[in-house]
Design a protein around this motif. Structure first.
Motif, PDB file in Angstrom:
ATOM      1  N   GLU A 164     -62.908 -12.107  44.295  1.00  0.00           N
ATOM      2  CA  GLU A 164     -62.901 -10.708  43.815  1.00  0.00           C
ATOM      3  C   GLU A 164     -62.024 -10.538  42.579  1.00  0.00           C
ATOM      4  O   GLU A 164     -62.147  -9.547  41.860  1.00  0.00           O
ATOM      5  CB  GLU A 164     -62.542  -9.719  44.941  1.00  0.00           C
ATOM      6  CG  GLU A 164     -61.244  -9.919  45.681  1.00  0.00           C
ATOM      7  CD  GLU A 164     -61.300 -10.997  46.780  1.00  0.00           C
ATOM      8  OE1 GLU A 164     -60.368 -10.992  47.594  1.00  0.00           O
ATOM      9  OE2 GLU A 164     -62.229 -11.849  46.831  1.00  0.00           O
ATOM     10  N   ALA A 165     -61.144 -11.517  42.317  1.00  0.00           N
ATOM     11  CA  ALA A 165     -60.306 -11.431  41.112  1.00  0.00           C
ATOM     12  C   ALA A 165     -60.946 -12.163  39.930  1.00  0.00           C
ATOM     13  O   ALA A 165     -60.381 -12.204  38.841  1.00  0.00           O
ATOM     14  CB  ALA A 165     -58.920 -12.011  41.405  1.00  0.00           C
ATOM     15  N   MET A 166     -62.130 -12.740  40.129  1.00  0.00           N
ATOM     16  CA  MET A 166     -62.789 -13.492  39.053  1.00  0.00           C
ATOM     17  C   MET A 166     -63.777 -12.591  38.318  1.00  0.00           C
ATOM     18  O   MET A 166     -64.570 -11.907  38.948  1.00  0.00           O
ATOM     19  CB  MET A 166     -63.542 -14.700  39.637  1.00  0.00           C
ATOM     20  CG  MET A 166     -62.635 -15.700  40.329  1.00  0.00           C
ATOM     21  SD  MET A 166     -63.588 -17.065  41.052  1.00  0.00           S
ATOM     22  CE  MET A 166     -62.277 -17.982  41.886  1.00  0.00           C
TER      23      MET A 166
ATOM     24  N   LEU B 220     -49.755 -14.212  36.964  1.00  0.00           N
ATOM     25  CA  LEU B 220     -49.138 -14.848  35.785  1.00  0.00           C
ATOM     26  C   LEU B 220     -48.072 -15.865  36.180  1.00  0.00           C
ATOM     27  O   LEU B 220     -47.744 -16.757  35.394  1.00  0.00           O
ATOM     28  CB  LEU B 220     -48.550 -13.784  34.859  1.00  0.00           C
ATOM     29  CG  LEU B 220     -49.569 -12.830  34.230  1.00  0.00           C
ATOM     30  CD1 LEU B 220     -48.856 -11.740  33.445  1.00  0.00           C
ATOM     31  CD2 LEU B 220     -50.547 -13.570  33.334  1.00  0.00           C
ATOM     32  N   ARG B 221     -47.533 -15.726  37.377  1.00  0.00           N
ATOM     33  CA  ARG B 221     -46.543 -16.696  37.880  1.00  0.00           C
ATOM     34  C   ARG B 221     -47.172 -18.095  37.989  1.00  0.00           C
ATOM     35  O   ARG B 221     -46.496 -19.093  37.833  1.00  0.00           O
ATOM     36  CB  ARG B 221     -46.051 -16.233  39.261  1.00  0.00           C
ATOM     37  CG  ARG B 221     -45.274 -17.284  40.027  1.00  0.00           C
ATOM     38  CD  ARG B 221     -44.760 -16.747  41.342  1.00  0.00           C
ATOM     39  NE  ARG B 221     -45.818 -16.359  42.277  1.00  0.00           N
ATOM     40  CZ  ARG B 221     -45.601 -15.848  43.476  1.00  0.00           C
ATOM     41  NH1 ARG B 221     -44.356 -15.639  43.893  1.00  0.00           N
ATOM     42  NH2 ARG B 221     -46.604 -15.502  44.262  1.00  0.00           N
ATOM     43  N   THR B 222     -48.460 -18.151  38.285  1.00  0.00           N
ATOM     44  CA  THR B 222     -49.145 -19.441  38.463  1.00  0.00           C
ATOM     45  C   THR B 222     -50.281 -19.561  37.460  1.00  0.00           C
ATOM     46  O   THR B 222     -51.458 -19.486  37.819  1.00  0.00           O
ATOM     47  CB  THR B 222     -49.648 -19.588  39.917  1.00  0.00           C
ATOM     48  OG1 THR B 222     -48.534 -19.362  40.786  1.00  0.00           O
ATOM     49  CG2 THR B 222     -50.163 -20.984  40.193  1.00  0.00           C
ATOM     50  N   HIS B 223     -49.936 -19.659  36.195  1.00  0.00           N
ATOM     51  CA  HIS B 223     -50.890 -20.024  35.126  1.00  0.00           C
ATOM     52  C   HIS B 223     -51.989 -19.007  34.851  1.00  0.00           C
ATOM     53  O   HIS B 223     -52.873 -19.273  34.046  1.00  0.00           O
ATOM     54  CB  HIS B 223     -51.556 -21.380  35.440  1.00  0.00           C
ATOM     55  CG  HIS B 223     -50.584 -22.481  35.710  1.00  0.00           C
ATOM     56  ND1 HIS B 223     -49.945 -23.167  34.715  1.00  0.00           N
ATOM     57  CD2 HIS B 223     -50.107 -22.982  36.886  1.00  0.00           C
ATOM     58  CE1 HIS B 223     -49.126 -24.074  35.264  1.00  0.00           C
ATOM     59  NE2 HIS B 223     -49.189 -23.962  36.564  1.00  0.00           N
ATOM     60  N   GLY B 224     -51.980 -17.857  35.529  1.00  0.00           N
ATOM     61  CA  GLY B 224     -53.115 -16.932  35.382  1.00  0.00           C
ATOM     62  C   GLY B 224     -54.330 -17.418  36.147  1.00  0.00           C
ATOM     63  O   GLY B 224     -55.456 -17.015  35.862  1.00  0.00           O
ATOM     64  N   ILE B 225     -54.063 -18.273  37.154  1.00  0.00           N
ATOM     65  CA  ILE B 225     -55.151 -18.870  37.947  1.00  0.00           C
ATOM     66  C   ILE B 225     -55.321 -18.120  39.254  1.00  0.00           C
ATOM     67  O   ILE B 225     -54.340 -17.796  39.923  1.00  0.00           O
ATOM     68  CB  ILE B 225     -54.832 -20.363  38.230  1.00  0.00           C
ATOM     69  CG1 ILE B 225     -55.146 -21.193  36.985  1.00  0.00           C
ATOM     70  CG2 ILE B 225     -55.576 -20.868  39.444  1.00  0.00           C
ATOM     71  CD1 ILE B 225     -54.747 -22.641  37.100  1.00  0.00           C
ATOM     72  N   THR B 226     -56.585 -17.837  39.610  1.00  0.00           N
ATOM     73  CA  THR B 226     -56.862 -17.214  40.901  1.00  0.00           C
ATOM     74  C   THR B 226     -57.872 -18.051  41.681  1.00  0.00           C
ATOM     75  O   THR B 226     -58.705 -18.745  41.094  1.00  0.00           O
ATOM     76  CB  THR B 226     -57.380 -15.771  40.748  1.00  0.00           C
ATOM     77  OG1 THR B 226     -57.567 -15.225  42.050  1.00  0.00           O
ATOM     78  CG2 THR B 226     -58.690 -15.696  39.984  1.00  0.00           C
ATOM     79  N   ARG B 227     -57.785 -17.977  43.003  1.00  0.00           N
ATOM     80  CA  ARG B 227     -58.770 -18.597  43.894  1.00  0.00           C
ATOM     81  C   ARG B 227     -59.580 -17.536  44.633  1.00  0.00           C
ATOM     82  O   ARG B 227     -60.402 -17.855  45.479  1.00  0.00           O
ATOM     83  CB  ARG B 227     -58.074 -19.499  44.916  1.00  0.00           C
ATOM     84  CG  ARG B 227     -57.460 -20.739  44.291  1.00  0.00           C
ATOM     85  CD  ARG B 227     -56.741 -21.618  45.301  1.00  0.00           C
ATOM     86  NE  ARG B 227     -56.228 -22.806  44.618  1.00  0.00           N
ATOM     87  CZ  ARG B 227     -56.936 -23.908  44.397  1.00  0.00           C
ATOM     88  NH1 ARG B 227     -58.188 -23.987  44.802  1.00  0.00           N
ATOM     89  NH2 ARG B 227     -56.408 -24.930  43.731  1.00  0.00           N
TER      90      ARG B 227
END
Ligand SMILES: *Cc1c(COP(=O)(O)O)cnc(C)c1O
Length: 385
Positions: free
Chosen positions: A221-223, A211-218
C-alpha cells in the motif's frame, strides 16, 4: 583523586544484562527490541508515535525531511545550541537563521521570535526551539506563533528527556510537530549513540520511518506502482538513509528508561544543592521557568564580572587544573567559521554572544556524590578569588 567530568552515563548490572541478552539472540539490529524501546518512549512522553534512529542529528535531519524542508526554505533555531540543530536545515538544501536568546534561561526568546517574524521578508518553514540544559522553551508562546504564521515546530529536546512542561511530559508534542531526543552518554539516558523522534502525526511518523531505511518499503500500500513479485520484493520510493539504531543499543536504552525518574530526581537534588551552595559566590545560575520541570542535563552558571575580577577563561582553567572537568555550552553557532562563511557575523545575536562570554557548565550527572559536589563548589570558590 579521579577527575570529575561535567556529565557521565550510569550503567547498572541490569543494563549490562539487557545488552548481553541481545548479543545472544537472533537479532543484533532490526529485531524486536527497537519497537519495544519506541513504545516505551512514546508511553513515557504521551506521544502517539516514536521512531528510533542512530543519533539525534539524524533525527533532526529526518524531521526536516519529513516536513518537506528543502531548497528555498528556511529554518530558524537558537544560536545557543549544538551545531546539529542548525546543520539539519543545510543537509536539506535550506537556509538557516537564528533567533537570539533570553539570557536568563539560555533559551530562544519568544519576544525576539515574535519581533523577527513580524518584520521577516520570509517566514521560516521550520522552527527548532532547543530545550537548553533540559528546560523547555516557552512552548505555548511558540505554538501560538506557529499557528499565526504557519511554520512547523521541531523541538530539539536532546537535553530534556524526562522533563515536563505545562503539566505534561516533554515529547508529547502538544505545541510541536516533532520532538527530538538524544541518547549520547552525556545526556539523561543513553544508548551509546542514539536518538528518537516523537510525533502525533501518523503521516510524519511513517515518512520518518521510511527515510530511516533508505526510503525503502515492503508494504504494497506504500508503493506507487505495486506489483506482486514475491516475498523478497521491496521498492525504494524516496531517497532515504541508513539511520537505523541497533537492537543492542535499543536494549540499553529500554533498560535505562526504567530509571529515568530516578535520574532526573537526583539531578534536581544536585541542582537545588548547587543553588544553595553557590548563592554567596560571584555566579548566577540560569533562572527556572515556573511551567517547566527541567531534566537538568546541564547546570550552567554565569560569572558575574561586577563581583569577581577573574575571567571565565581563568575560572575554567583553574577548575580543569584541579580535576573538575567543567565545560562551556555553547559557542554561538553563528560564530562558527562555517556559519560566518554563510554570512553571519559577530554581533548578530548579542545576547547569545554575551551569555557565552560568561557561561560555564558545572558537573551534573546521576552518580555525582554530595562530597564530589562539595569539592566542585570549594574549587569554584577558590577559582573566583
Ligand atoms: C547532543 C545534541 C544533539 C546531537 O545529538 P547526537 O545524538 O549526538 O547526534 C543535538 N542537539 C542538541 C541540543 C544536543 O545537545
Amino acid at each position: 583523586m579521579k577527575p570529575i567530568p561535567y556529565g557521565r552515563q550510569d550503567i547498572s548490572a541490569a543494563d549490562v544484562e539487557a545488552v548481553v541478552a541481545v548479543l545472544g539472540s537472533d537479532w543484533l539490529t532490526q529485531g524486536p527490541v527497537i519497537p519495544r524501546f519506541e513504545s516505551a518512549v512514546a508511553e513515557l512522553c504521551g506521544s502517539q508515535f516514536a521512531v528510533a534512529v542512530c543519533n539525534a542529528t539524524a533525527a533532526l535531519h529526518l524531521a526536516c525531511r519529513a516536513l518537506g524542508l528543502g531548497a528555498g526554505d528556511s529554518l530558524w533555531t537558537s544560536p545557543n545550541t549544538f551545531v546539529a540543530s542548525a546543520n539539519c536545515a543545510i543537509y536539506c538544501g535550506a537556509d538557516v537563521d537564528f533567533v537570539d536568546i533570553d539570557p536568563a534561561t539560555g533559551n530562544m526568546s519568544v519576544a525576539k521570535l515574535a519581533a523577527k517574524l513580524a518584520s521577516a521578508k520570509k517566514i521560516p518553514r521550520v522552527l527548532v526551539p532547543v530545550a537548553f540544559g533540559g528546560q523547555s522553551c516557552d512552548m505555548k508562546g511558540i505554538g501560538k506563533l506557529a499557528k499565526k504564521y504557519g511554520f512547523a515546530v521541531v523541538e530539539d529536546a536532546s537535553h530534556a528527556v524526562g522533563g515536563r512542561y505545562d503539566g505534561a511530559a516533554v515529547g508529547g508534542n502538544q505545541y510541536s510537530d516533532f520532538t527530538v531526543f538524544s541518547f549520547h552518554p552525556v545526556k539523561i539516558v543513553t544508548t551509546g549513540e542514539g536518538g528518537m523522534l516523537t510525533t502525533n502525526n501518523p503521516e510524519l511518523a511513517a515518512k520518518a520511518a521510511l527515510l530511516r531505511t533508505h526510503g525503502i518499503t515492503r508494504e504494497p500500500e506504500a508503493m506507487p506502482s505495486p506489483w506482486e513479485e514475491g516475498a523478497w520484493y521491496y521498492q525504494q520510493v524516496d531517497l532515504g538513509y541508513n539511520y537505523r539504531i541497533t537492537d543492542i543499543q535499543a536494549a540499553l536504552g529500554l533498560s535505562q528508561l526504567a530509571r529515568i525518574s530516578e535520574f532526573v530526581a537526583r539531578r534536581h537534588q544536585l541542582a537545588d544543592r548547587y543553588d544553595a551552595l553557590l548563592a554567596p559566590l560571584a555566579v548566577h545560575p540560569l533562572s527556572r521557568s515556573a511551567e517547566a520541570y527541567s531534566a537538568f542535563h546541564l547546570y550552567v552558571v554565569r560569572i558575574d564580572p561586577a563581583k569577581t575580577r577573574r575571567t571565565r577563561r581563568e575560572v575554567f582553567d583553574f577548575m580543569r587544573a584541579h580535576d573538575v572537568l567543567v565545560n562551556v555550552h555553547y559557542i554561538p553557532v553563528h560564530l562558527q567559521p562555517y556559519y560566518q562563511r554563510r554570512g553571519f557575523h559577530p554581533g548578530d545575536f548579542p545576547s547569545a554572544e554575551e551569555y557565552y562570554q560568561r557561561a560555564i557548565s558545572l558537573p551534573m550527572y546521576f552518580a555525582l556524590s554530595d562530597e564530589q559536589q562539595d569539592y566542585v563548589v570549594a574549587t569554584l570558590t577558590e577559582a573566583l578569588g
